[in-house]
Structure formats: structure tokens, C-alpha cells
Enzyme design. Structure first.
Site, mmCIF file in Angstrom:
data_model
loop_
_atom_site.group_PDB
_atom_site.id
_atom_site.type_symbol
_atom_site.label_atom_id
_atom_site.label_comp_id
_atom_site.label_asym_id
_atom_site.label_seq_id
_atom_site.Cartn_x
_atom_site.Cartn_y
_atom_site.Cartn_z
ATOM 1 N N ARG A 1 38.949 43.774 41.526
ATOM 2 C CA ARG A 1 37.674 44.432 41.274
ATOM 3 C C ARG A 1 36.702 44.115 42.406
ATOM 4 N NH1 ARG A 1 39.594 47.514 38.341
ATOM 5 N NH2 ARG A 1 39.141 47.940 36.154
ATOM 6 N N HIS B 1 39.871 52.953 45.481
ATOM 7 C CA HIS B 1 40.179 52.461 44.139
ATOM 8 C C HIS B 1 41.298 53.297 43.496
ATOM 9 C CE1 HIS B 1 38.587 50.302 40.289
ATOM 10 N NE2 HIS B 1 39.878 50.583 40.189
HETATM 11 P P1 NDP Z 1 46.059 40.087 33.304
HETATM 12 O O1 NDP Z 1 45.018 39.843 32.282
HETATM 13 O O2 NDP Z 1 47.458 40.325 32.868
HETATM 14 O O3 NDP Z 1 46.081 38.872 34.342
HETATM 15 C C1 NDP Z 1 44.934 38.273 34.827
HETATM 16 C C2 NDP Z 1 45.315 37.043 35.638
HETATM 17 O O4 NDP Z 1 44.126 36.477 36.187
HETATM 18 C C3 NDP Z 1 45.991 35.967 34.767
HETATM 19 O O5 NDP Z 1 47.000 35.329 35.494
HETATM 20 C C4 NDP Z 1 44.824 34.998 34.521
HETATM 21 O O6 NDP Z 1 45.224 33.664 34.280
HETATM 22 C C5 NDP Z 1 44.091 35.090 35.843
HETATM 23 N N1 NDP Z 1 42.696 34.645 35.699
HETATM 24 C C6 NDP Z 1 41.706 35.200 34.961
HETATM 25 N N2 NDP Z 1 40.593 34.449 35.061
HETATM 26 C C7 NDP Z 1 40.886 33.413 35.862
HETATM 27 C C8 NDP Z 1 40.154 32.308 36.327
HETATM 28 N N3 NDP Z 1 38.873 32.096 35.977
HETATM 29 N N4 NDP Z 1 40.781 31.423 37.130
HETATM 30 C C9 NDP Z 1 42.080 31.601 37.476
HETATM 31 N N5 NDP Z 1 42.826 32.647 37.085
HETATM 32 C C10 NDP Z 1 42.244 33.542 36.274
HETATM 33 O O7 NDP Z 1 45.532 41.295 34.180
HETATM 34 P P2 NDP Z 1 46.377 42.343 35.044
HETATM 35 O O8 NDP Z 1 47.294 41.591 35.928
HETATM 36 O O9 NDP Z 1 46.924 43.401 34.165
HETATM 37 O O10 NDP Z 1 45.205 43.038 35.901
HETATM 38 C C11 NDP Z 1 44.373 42.280 36.743
HETATM 39 C C12 NDP Z 1 43.183 43.123 37.190
HETATM 40 O O11 NDP Z 1 43.584 44.112 38.133
HETATM 41 C C13 NDP Z 1 42.494 43.949 36.098
HETATM 42 O O12 NDP Z 1 41.636 43.157 35.323
HETATM 43 C C14 NDP Z 1 41.742 44.991 36.906
HETATM 44 O O13 NDP Z 1 40.457 44.502 37.226
HETATM 45 C C15 NDP Z 1 42.564 45.098 38.188
HETATM 46 N N6 NDP Z 1 43.190 46.422 38.309
HETATM 47 C C16 NDP Z 1 42.914 47.180 39.424
HETATM 48 C C17 NDP Z 1 43.484 48.408 39.577
HETATM 49 C C18 NDP Z 1 43.258 49.219 40.808
HETATM 50 O O14 NDP Z 1 43.669 50.383 40.859
HETATM 51 N N7 NDP Z 1 42.638 48.661 41.844
HETATM 52 C C19 NDP Z 1 44.393 48.980 38.573
HETATM 53 C C20 NDP Z 1 44.637 48.098 37.460
HETATM 54 C C21 NDP Z 1 44.051 46.865 37.351
HETATM 55 P P3 NDP Z 1 46.103 33.294 32.967
HETATM 56 O O15 NDP Z 1 47.464 33.898 33.238
HETATM 57 O O16 NDP Z 1 46.120 31.824 32.965
HETATM 58 O O17 NDP Z 1 45.412 33.917 31.801
HETATM 59 C C1 OXD Z 2 42.192 49.828 35.916
HETATM 60 C C2 OXD Z 2 41.768 50.477 37.129
HETATM 61 O O1 OXD Z 2 41.597 48.815 35.558
HETATM 62 O O2 OXD Z 2 42.116 51.646 37.314
HETATM 63 O O3 OXD Z 2 43.153 50.300 35.284
HETATM 64 O O4 OXD Z 2 41.107 49.869 37.983
#
Ligand code: NDP
Ligand code: OXD
Length: 318
Positions: free
Chosen positions: A233, A281
Site C-alpha cells: 500500500r 496499482h
Molecule cells: P495477509 O493478511 O495474508 O498477510 C499480511 C502479512 O503482513 C502477514 O505475514 C503479517 O504477519 C504481516 N504483518 C502485518 N502487520 C505486521 C507488522 N506490524 N509487523 C510485521 N508484519 C506484519 O495479507 P496478504 O498477503 O493477502 O496481502 C498483503 C497486502 O497486499 C494487502 O493488505 C494489500 O494492502 C496488498 N495488496 C496489494 C495489491 C496490489 O495490487 N498492489 C493487491 C492485493 C493486495 P503475520 O503473518 O504474523 O500475521
Molecule cells: C487489493 C488491491 O487490496 O487491489 O486487493 O489492492
């Protein structure tokens, strides 16, 4: 019962009418309503499928049982302080995950294989083949080891990169060196040449891609200077710090799919910086059909008494 569909995204994928048609096809015996329709009969709304709905809108529907976010990241939705405390489900599906892995792997390889140099050489009609190190010489660090980070990590390991990841809770993953929590952050950065951000935007992660983080990355890697890829993000990054770090050599190059303000404003210096690659994005623009199947599958399973999957933990913010 009715399903409310409230969509405010930019681009073709987010046009309201095709989404309404997709849901109506998949749920032929249910009412699928736009916000205007739903406000005529708010008590009939049981489910909401949304992308960036107007803040305050969902609080109107007293019988709402589940909110389905039509993307993976819920940061935009959680800024609405009136959001009903019903289960909030986010998108996790293979289609989206694989597209993100394509993006991450492609951009890691572009930096690793010096593709910018070859584009410039072709423009100058220059035939020059510099030394190329192996993938095993490059240390990739994944910020976030969730659905997306883990999958990209597995493929990068298969290609031969040295892969580590950082998450909130400790993990053990085959082939990936795992770091966690604030205590593991510096050690994770110190072994990372190429940093890939796949974190959700929460109060804990906002601005994490800043000057100090860049200064703590490894400086003895084969890439010469550390590289950043952010497909999480825009709120994770401090764009003024990215530009300053590129200008003074703390970072060698960056690839950004997400921005503090989207669309990226015309006046941003990121647009024209020679060491910046920008994508709009769309790292993982998932198929609307696949997302609709996923939401409808969850509704039908919920009505059959099965637990909802991929429910967001409101306290953690993801
Ligand atoms: P998940 O919720 O599956 O994974 C999030 C990861 O981030 C987990 O490993 C979590 O740790 C870690 N995390 C969260 N907070 C912290 C912190 N404070 N310190 C350390 N690690 C942290 O999310 P996804 O993998 O499905 O997606 C990640 C992000 O990708 C989404 O939230 C979205 O913002 C972005 N995204 C972007 C897209 C794009 O087109 N650019 C498309 C889709 C998503 P833990 O495993 O320990 O919980
Ligand atoms: C999502 C994105 O969060 O498109 O799925 O960024």
C-alpha cells in the site's frame, strides 16, 4: 434478503453495472441492489459486497450480517469509524495470489538481470554484455509473509534467490529465513539487498518504508545498492524519503505499484526519476468473475452453517 453492492473504484474493473450483473447471475433468486436501491428498503440488506464505499453508508443497514471487501486490503474500509462490527471478509484467492507473484517475480528479475541497462543499451545500439551474478548471490527480503508474501517467496526460492521474510508473529517456512516483530526488523534489513513490501497498511506499518529503513538495508550486495519494490500500500512508504534515498545513493532503484496519493499526482518527481519504475496499482488486478465466485461461495457456505473464511481481525487491522 438482499445483497448491497457498493463500488467506488477507478478503472474498468470497478464499473458498478457489470458487478451487479455478475452477482445477479450467480444469485438469481436474490435481490442485488445498488446503494440507491438499498436505501429504499435498508432493513432487507443482509450482505454487502464493497470496494471503497462512502463512509457511513454501511451503518445504515441494521440487519447486515457480513461485509465482503472486494479486494485483499481492508485499510480504506477500516478508516470508516461507523463500520458495523459484523464479520468483515477480505479476498484471498489463487487468481489474485498468482498475479501478485507474477508481479513480484518479474520486478525482482528485472533488477537482478539489469534489464534497465539493456533497454538503455538498445536505445543507443550498444552491444555490451556485463558480468551477470547468479540468483543465489541476491538476498531478497519480503516484508509480509501472508497469503501473498509466502507464495512469491516460494517461487523466488525455486529460482534460487536467498529469501527471507518478516512478519508480526514468528514463522517457520521451508527455504525462507523468517524474522518477526520489531526485534527482528533490523537483522532482517541487514541481510537484504532487494526489499519487497507486501504488508497491509495498519497503524503499525504506516510509513515503515522510510529513510531509516533504507539506511539499514545491506550495502555489500552484488546489486551495488539496495532496491525497493512496494506492491502493498502507498501508505507504507514516505515518498520524500524514497526520492532523497535515490538521490544520495542509499537506494539504487525502486519499483512502486502503490502511492501515498492515487492516481500519482502529475507533479510527483517519482514520474520522471530515472531509477523509478511506476505501475498503476495493478500488481494483482484480480478477475472480477473469480472474486464474485468467491463471495457467492462464501454466502452459500455461511447459509449452510459453515464458518466464514478470511475474516479480518479488526484489532490487528488486517
Ligand atoms: P495477509 O493478511 O495474508 O498477510 C499480511 C502479512 O503482513 C502477514 O505475514 C503479517 O504477519 C504481516 N504483518 C502485518 N502487520 C505486521 C507488522 N506490524 N509487523 C510485521 N508484519 C506484519 O495479507 P496478504 O498477503 O493477502 O496481502 C498483503 C497486502 O497486499 C494487502 O493488505 C494489500 O494492502 C496488498 N495488496 C496489494 C495489491 C496490489 O495490487 N498492489 C493487491 C492485493 C493486495 P503475520 O503473518 O504474523 O500475521
Ligand atoms: C487489493 C488491491 O487490496 O487491489 O486487493 O489492492
Amino acid at each position: 434478503m438482499a445483497l448491497l453492492l457498493a463500488i467506488n473504484g477507478a478503472g474498468e474493473n470497478w464499473a458498478q453495472r457489470p458487478w451487479s450483473e455478475r452477482f445477479a447471475q450467480r444469485l438469481p433468486s436474490r435481490a442485488v441492489w445498488t446503494p440507491a436501491d438499498a436505501l429504499q428498503n435498508p432493513d432487507a440488506v443482509r450482505y454487502a459486497a464493497v470496494w471503497k464505499p462512502e463512509p457511513g453508508l454501511l451503518a445504515t443497514f441494521k440487519n447486515l450480517e457480513v461485509i465482503f471487501n472486494l479486494g485483499a486490503g481492508v485499510d480504506a474500509l477500516l478508516t470508516d469509524t461507523t463500520l458495523p462490527r459484523v464479520p468483515l471478509v477480505r479476498v484471498v484467492n489463487d487468481d489474485l495470489t498468482k498475479r501478485m507473484t507474477e508481479y513480484v517475480v518479474m520486478h525482482v528479475l528485472i533488477h537482478h538481470r539489469k534489464q534497465a541497462l539493456f533497454v538503455a543499451q538498445q536505445a543507443a545500439k550498444t552491444w555490451n554484455a556485463p558480468d551477470q551474478w547468479a540468483a543465489g548471490d541476491v538476498r531478497v527480503g519480503l516484508l509480509g509473509l501472508g497469503e501473498l508474501g509466502r507464495d512469491a517467496g516460494e517461487v523466488l526460492v525455486r529460482i534460487g534467490f536467498q529469501v527471507a521474510g518478516w512478519s508480526r508473529r514468528p514463522k517457520t517456512l521451508a527455504g525462507i529465513e523468517c524474522f518477526s516483530g520489531p526485534d527482528g526488523f533490523k537483522a532482517f534489513l541487514a541481510r537484504t539487498d532487494l526489499l519487497v513490501a507486501l504488508l497491509p497498511l495498519t497503524p503499525d506499518t504506516a510509513g515503515i518504508l522510510n529513510r531509516q529503513t533504507f539506511a539499514d538495508l545491506a550495502r555489500d550486495g552484488v546489486l551495488g545498492k539496495p532496491v525497493l519494490i512496494n506492491a502493498g500500500r502507498g501508505g507504507l512508504q514516505v515518498e520524500a524519503d524514497i526520492l532523497a534515498a535515490l538521490d544520495d545513493g542509499t537506494l539504487g532503484a525502486v519499483t512502486l505499484d502503490v502511492f501515498e496519493t492515487e492516481p500519482l499526482p502529475q507533479q510527483s518527481r517519482l514520474w520522471s526519476h530515472p531509477n523509478v519504475t511506476i505501475t498503476p496499482h495493478n500488481a494483482a488486478d484480480s478477475s472480477p468473475g473469480a472474486i464474485s465466485d468467491y463471495v457467492v461461495g462464501q454466502i452459500l457456505a455461511h447459509e449452510a452453517g459453515k464458518p466464514l473464511r478470511n475474516v479480518v481481525d479488526r484489532d490487528k487491522g488486517y
